[in-house]
Design a protein around this motif. Sequence first.
Motif, PDB file in Angstrom:
ATOM      1  N   ASP A 130      19.692  55.710 140.502  1.00 35.68           N
ATOM      2  CA  ASP A 130      18.777  54.579 140.669  1.00 35.68           C
ATOM      3  C   ASP A 130      19.492  53.288 141.044  1.00 35.68           C
ATOM      4  O   ASP A 130      18.920  52.208 140.913  1.00 35.68           O
ATOM      5  CB  ASP A 130      17.974  54.374 139.385  1.00 35.68           C
ATOM      6  N   ASP A 131      20.730  53.374 141.513  1.00 40.40           N
ATOM      7  CA  ASP A 131      21.459  52.167 141.891  1.00 40.40           C
ATOM      8  C   ASP A 131      21.011  51.716 143.283  1.00 40.40           C
ATOM      9  O   ASP A 131      20.938  52.532 144.208  1.00 40.40           O
ATOM     10  CB  ASP A 131      22.968  52.448 141.890  1.00 40.40           C
ATOM     11  N   PRO A 132      20.691  50.420 143.480  1.00 36.48           N
ATOM     12  CA  PRO A 132      20.221  49.947 144.797  1.00 36.48           C
ATOM     13  C   PRO A 132      21.267  50.079 145.898  1.00 36.48           C
ATOM     14  O   PRO A 132      20.915  50.103 147.082  1.00 36.48           O
ATOM     15  CB  PRO A 132      19.866  48.474 144.535  1.00 36.48           C
ATOM     16  N   ARG A 133      22.525  50.192 145.536  1.00 38.46           N
ATOM     17  CA  ARG A 133      23.567  50.332 146.559  1.00 38.46           C
ATOM     18  C   ARG A 133      23.492  51.681 147.277  1.00 38.46           C
ATOM     19  O   ARG A 133      23.986  51.829 148.404  1.00 38.46           O
ATOM     20  CB  ARG A 133      24.948  50.158 145.913  1.00 38.46           C
ATOM     21  N   LEU A 134      22.879  52.676 146.649  1.00 42.44           N
ATOM     22  CA  LEU A 134      22.726  53.983 147.291  1.00 42.44           C
ATOM     23  C   LEU A 134      21.860  53.877 148.541  1.00 42.44           C
ATOM     24  O   LEU A 134      22.144  54.513 149.564  1.00 42.44           O
ATOM     25  CB  LEU A 134      22.111  54.981 146.306  1.00 42.44           C
ATOM     26  N   ARG A 135      20.816  53.084 148.478  1.00 42.20           N
ATOM     27  CA  ARG A 135      19.948  52.892 149.644  1.00 42.20           C
ATOM     28  C   ARG A 135      20.690  52.141 150.746  1.00 42.20           C
ATOM     29  O   ARG A 135      20.523  52.433 151.940  1.00 42.20           O
ATOM     30  CB  ARG A 135      18.694  52.119 149.238  1.00 42.20           C
ATOM     31  N   ILE A 136      21.531  51.199 150.363  1.00 43.24           N
ATOM     32  CA  ILE A 136      22.300  50.434 151.354  1.00 43.24           C
ATOM     33  C   ILE A 136      23.232  51.362 152.128  1.00 43.24           C
ATOM     34  O   ILE A 136      23.347  51.270 153.353  1.00 43.24           O
ATOM     35  CB  ILE A 136      23.101  49.318 150.658  1.00 43.24           C
ATOM     36  N   LEU A 137      23.900  52.276 151.438  1.00 43.53           N
ATOM     37  CA  LEU A 137      24.902  53.143 152.073  1.00 43.53           C
ATOM     38  C   LEU A 137      24.288  54.323 152.808  1.00 43.53           C
ATOM     39  O   LEU A 137      24.859  54.797 153.795  1.00 43.53           O
ATOM     40  CB  LEU A 137      25.881  53.658 151.010  1.00 43.53           C
TER      41      LEU A 137
END
Length: 412
Positions: A78-85
């Motif tokens: 659920d970390d928002p950085r996953l969507r960024i990468l």
Amino acid sequence: MGWLKKKKELRANEISETSGNADDLLLRALLGKTPITKEIALNIPSLNGCINYIANTVSMLPIKLYKAENGKVTEIKDDPRLRILNDDPGDTLDAVQFWRAMIIDYHLGKGGYAYIDKRGNRYYGLYYVREENISIQKNNDPIFKDYNIVVNGKTYYPFQFLKILRNTRDGMTGVSLINEVTKILSVSYNSLVFEDNLVSKGGNKKGFLKSQKKLTDEALTNLKDAFKKLYSNSEENVVVLNDGLDFKESSNSSVEMQLNENKATNSGEICKLFNVPESIIKGTATEKDYIYGFKLAVLPILRAIECALNRDFLLEKEKNTYYWAFDTKEVTKGDIKTRYEAYKIGIEAKFLQPDEVRYMEDLEPLGFDMIQLNLGDVFFNPKTREIYIPNTGETKNVDVKGGENNADRNKS
């Protein structure tokens, strides 16, 4: 906070104004007016094919975030950085385009650079910056190296950028293939130019005319116009040589120069630079070729990206327990038979469960929480020195003479 401000001022004073384009200027001076550039290099089919293979493979692999603590590894979902990468870096580029641009700059430029949009402890995006727009200001200390990154006259700290550098020796800029192996790229590109000239001129060879007598200006003009039409390849033309004129070839033909053989050799040499089997580029690769290419050409770049993310895309407090990693099992998804056989081995060996396999295949879990055991197996506990036999339900100690079981010992 006074000491931090003083430290930043001291650091800024130590950084010298050194442009990151000095190497490019020197290269241009050595090579002359038309050196091999990134755009020219991408015109070479084998090089473009290798770049596409690596970039496409990297872009299709999902990046995951893990937490390792007390000997247990947990995936963070659920970390928002996953969507960024993996989906939307926040830039005009999507994730596939972003990683492709970074891979091209990694191989053919000074490195792949992306600005990290971070406010406080929250990450908002990754913004790709063309390596041509990056300049480096570095200090002169060979041990305690330090530098700033300059973009359009604005100075940034290194931790504000994600950096993927090839064969770097200072951690600031990488060494591009163009600078490293200029000759083979130049030969390959010039071969294409030569072939293009042959095709555009209808295969007619260059040469010169010999005349036994002096020609008039009108005769010279007509002769030049006739040969110009002959080499234009736009229509059928015939040049008639009058008595006393003779045409002499000044260059070899494609057959004499073994152009096709040279092209094939140069293509193989370029594939070696990327550690990509030539069969992958030709479309004749076997499963072993793909595995070989993935391990030697793609995995080192994946590791470089992971190290860069762990250094610059984690908070300081996260660096002891969190880490980024590519999910390389996606590579086998193209071969359904191989994938399912691997799942079967994992389930039979008891280190995979059906719901875990369904999760890997993006299927809804069945809720089957039981662990399948084989009644014919025997379990040994090295701490208690006991063995358990599921088929008979007995537990025995290997150090007790006669194999006395727990039930008999309890009775006694």
